[in-house]
Design an enzyme around this catalytic site. Structure first.
Site, PDB file in Angstrom:
ATOM      1  CD  GLU A  39      -7.997 -11.240  -6.400  1.00  0.00           C
ATOM      2  OE1 GLU A  39      -7.897 -12.385  -6.856  1.00  0.00           O
ATOM      3  OE2 GLU A  39      -9.058 -10.794  -5.939  1.00  0.00           O
ATOM      4  CG  ASP A  95     -12.908  -8.414 -10.601  1.00  0.00           C
ATOM      5  OD1 ASP A  95     -13.614  -8.952  -9.748  1.00  0.00           O
ATOM      6  OD2 ASP A  95     -11.706  -8.656 -10.752  1.00  0.00           O
TER       7      ASP A  95
HETATM    8  C1  FRU Z   1     -10.863 -10.395  -8.489  1.00  0.00           C
HETATM    9  C2  FRU Z   1     -10.373 -11.454  -9.439  1.00  0.00           C
HETATM   10  C3  FRU Z   1      -9.241 -10.910 -10.271  1.00  0.00           C
HETATM   11  C4  FRU Z   1      -9.292 -11.775 -11.494  1.00  0.00           C
HETATM   12  C5  FRU Z   1     -10.777 -11.978 -11.662  1.00  0.00           C
HETATM   13  C6  FRU Z   1     -11.162 -13.301 -12.231  1.00  0.00           C
HETATM   14  O1  FRU Z   1     -12.175 -10.530  -8.099  1.00  0.00           O
HETATM   15  O2  FRU Z   1      -9.978 -12.599  -8.725  1.00  0.00           O
HETATM   16  O3  FRU Z   1      -7.991 -10.917  -9.628  1.00  0.00           O
HETATM   17  O4  FRU Z   1      -8.712 -11.165 -12.604  1.00  0.00           O
HETATM   18  O5  FRU Z   1     -11.355 -11.839 -10.382  1.00  0.00           O
HETATM   19  O6  FRU Z   1     -12.517 -13.365 -12.503  1.00  0.00           O
END
Ligand code: FRU
Length: 586
Positions: free
Chosen positions: A317, A147
């Site tokens: 998310e 992300d």
């Molecule tokens: C989304 C996610 C988020 C989390 C991060 C961990 O892709 O699962 O929810 O904060 O990646 O790397």
């Protein structure tokens, strides 16, 4: 006696390639590496397929850091730097435990990592991925990325942080990596910004500029809120008074906790003018929650949204709440990333259009409505920049999918981001939809345009095939007519774009696009609703390993891994199209 000799042999120091590492094998699975000398980095040899070893850094005998690293057993794929700068001048010992079960009756000195481990004063930043390194999309110099995080604009700089594993091209050791840009396309890498600590790994989050020093961290401090992912997920703060170059974690962390909510993460901060308060929206199980604060440290729960709304076939998310002008008024759009549950499997970004009164978000649509921000397979974790200039709302997405992100065929790094996109609301029939337009900065990459007229004969795009280009294709079709375009390379690998008049859809078929077998979930046809027939314009942004398609009412982002660049464009149907072709380069 034999056993004693073996033990003695295990304990004898072995000098590594560089004389400044002393390796002592304490047992089959436990090794100490004493670091001496003044070099800033220890280069750790990684073998992608090896199981991870637990590497602890001890400074003057105290554990100060730990990371999981797939230390090489029989061959080193690449070296990753462990930066010792935070503990410069102290005595550094690496305490390394190979994973249980990795070495049954093994001689630890056989592992190639000990001989290949070295110290270095600088890091080799040369690109080793010649084929699929993007030309104009952001990708980390090395290691895994997911992300985009903490995007904030300040003093002429666009800050981009990101979920980073600095020690291997697969998910783990979640750290905020950092890069800055003056123009959204040229990025200066700045390494690790926020690193894991005793509260956990540093998961996704956001950042704001605290212009009035509400938090007391300093006027104009960049304040980041991220998820501390330890045994439970909680929200923590870190701040920077030097333009994001260094961060200090707030001593009172964590600042938001929740009982019995295992998926409680990805806080997105924003300033609300209606209440003159800071707000945060975060994902909490199958809903999002809103909180308020005057000082970024003390938070009050306001409301929740989403339980019966939209798609719930996965984990919610990375939410974001944005205000966008629409026909003279403001509307609010809640971006919500979901994994799995996407329209073509795996991860995708949905959104809700509605209103927000400073406490509660209300959706304009019926709960059963699901809207997708992008109709490709590789658009995830999309969130927007805070404090963007000129009232702009600029988003960027991680250009991959959790279904196969860990196995895409790149080396040295994994994953890149989409191009930055300016968001707006437009009317489509009775609906109000979210439109993503490549940010104007991307146009600065255009070289001299080449004009082609496309009919049934194939057109060679460039004399020497190019990896990065943009095509504006203008169709003039009969009212109920469709069209098919095939973009291919010399080996016959191809991506097929189709406008279907019956279903009123645009689709992209990447089943024959090149390397597709690394995951059963990769080969796919993705489809978007759009108006087909009459005058239509399609904009395609092509890079070494991706194609982003933009129509007037849809966008579609897909990865592709061709053996050589696509250089031939062919059209099927009774019609013609005008193509303006721009090579793109920085
Ligand atoms: C989304 C996610 C988020 C989390 C991060 C961990 O892709 O699962 O929810 O904060 O990646 O790397």
């Amino acid at each position: 006696m034999k056993r004693l000799l073996t033990l003695l042999a295990l304990m004898l120091p072995v000098f590594s390639g560089a004389q400044s590492l002393t390796v002592s094998h304490l047992s089959e699975t436990h090794t100490l590496v004493q670091v001496s000398g003044n070099d800033r980095y220890v280069l750790l040899p990684v073998q992608e397929t090896a199981q991870e070893a637990a590497v602890k850094v001890l400074s003057n005998g105290r554990e100060v850091y730990k990371a999981n690293v797939a230390l090489a057993i029989d061959k080193t794929d690449y070296l990753v730097p462990l930066d010792l700068a935070p503990w410069a001048g102290s005595s550094i010992l690496l305490d390394i435990k190979m994973t249980q079960g990795r070495g049954v009756r093994r001689d630890p000195s056989d592992d190639v990592c000990w001989a290949d481990m070295a110290t270095a004063a600088t890091v080799d930043r040369t690109n080793k991925e010649k084929q699929y390194r993007p030309t104009y999309h952001f990708s980390p110099e090395w290691g895994w990325m997911n992300d985009p995080n903490g995007m904030v604009y300040k003093d002429g700089e666009w800050h981009l942080f990101y979920q980073w594993n600095p020690y291997g091209s697969f998910w783990g050791n979640m750290t905020w990596g950092h890069a800055v840009s003056k123009d959204l396309v040229n990025w200066e890498p700045l390494g690790a910004a926020i690193v894991p600590d005793a509260l956990g790994d540093i998961f996704s989050g956001s950042a704001v500029v605290d212009k009035d020093n509400t938090a007391g961290f300093g006027k104009d401090a960049i304040v980041a809120m991220y998820t501390s992912a330890g045994d439970n997920q909680t929200q923590s703060l870190a701040y920077s008074n030097d333009g994001g170059r260094t961060f200090t974690k707030y001593a009172g962390n964590p600042v938001i906790v929740a009982e019995d909510t295992p998926d409680f993460r990805d806080p997105k901060l924003f300033w609300d003018n209606q209440t003159r308060q800071w707000k945060v929206v975060l994902a909490a199980g199958q809903e999002v929650q809103f909180y308020s604060s005057h000082n970024l440290k003390d938070w009050t729960y306001d409301s929740s949204f989403g339980l019966s709304y939209g798609n719930h076939n996965g984990v919610w998310e990375c939410p974001d709440l944005i205000r966008l002008p629409f026909e003279g008024k403001d509307k609010w759009v809640l971006l919500l990333n979901i994994n799995p549950g996407g329209p073509f499997g795996g991860s995708a970004t949905q959104y809700f259009v509605g209103s927000y009164d400073g406490k509660t978000f209300k959706c304009d649509d019926l709960p059963t409505t699901t809207r997708w921000m992008d109709y490709g397979k590789d658009h995830y974790a999309a969130v927007t920049w805070s404090n963007a200039p000129e009232g702009r709302t600029v988003a960027i997405a991680w250009m991959s999918n959790w279904q196969y992100a860990n196995s895409v065929p790149t080396t040295q790094f994994r994953s890149s981001n989409s191009v930055p996109r300016d968001l707006s609301l437009i009317r489509k029939g009775k609906e109000v939809i979210l439109k993503s337009t490549p940010s104007k900065e991307v146009e600065a990459l255009r070289g001299n345009p080449v004009q082609h007229t496309l009919a049934t004969a194939p057109v060679e795009l460039f004399e020497t095939p190019m990896k990065a280009y943009e095509m504006l294709i203008r169709f003039n079709l009969q009212k109920k007519e469709g069209a098919t375009l095939v973009l291919s390379n010399e080996t016959g690998e191809q991506v097929v774009f189709s406008y279907e008049p019956e279903s009123q859809t645009f689709s992209m078929d990447r089943r024959g696009s090149g390397a597709v077998k690394f995951s059963k979930k990769f080969a796919a046809v993705t489809t978007a609703p759009t108006q087909v027939g009459g005058k239509m314009e399609l904009r395609l942004l092509v890079d070494s390993a991706s194609i982003e398609a933009f129509g007037p009412d849809f966008c579609m982002t897909n990865l592709v891994f061709p053996a050589s660049p696509y250089n031939i464009l062919k059209m099927y149907g009774n019609t013609k199209a005008d193509v303006t072709l721009y090579p793109l380069s920085k």
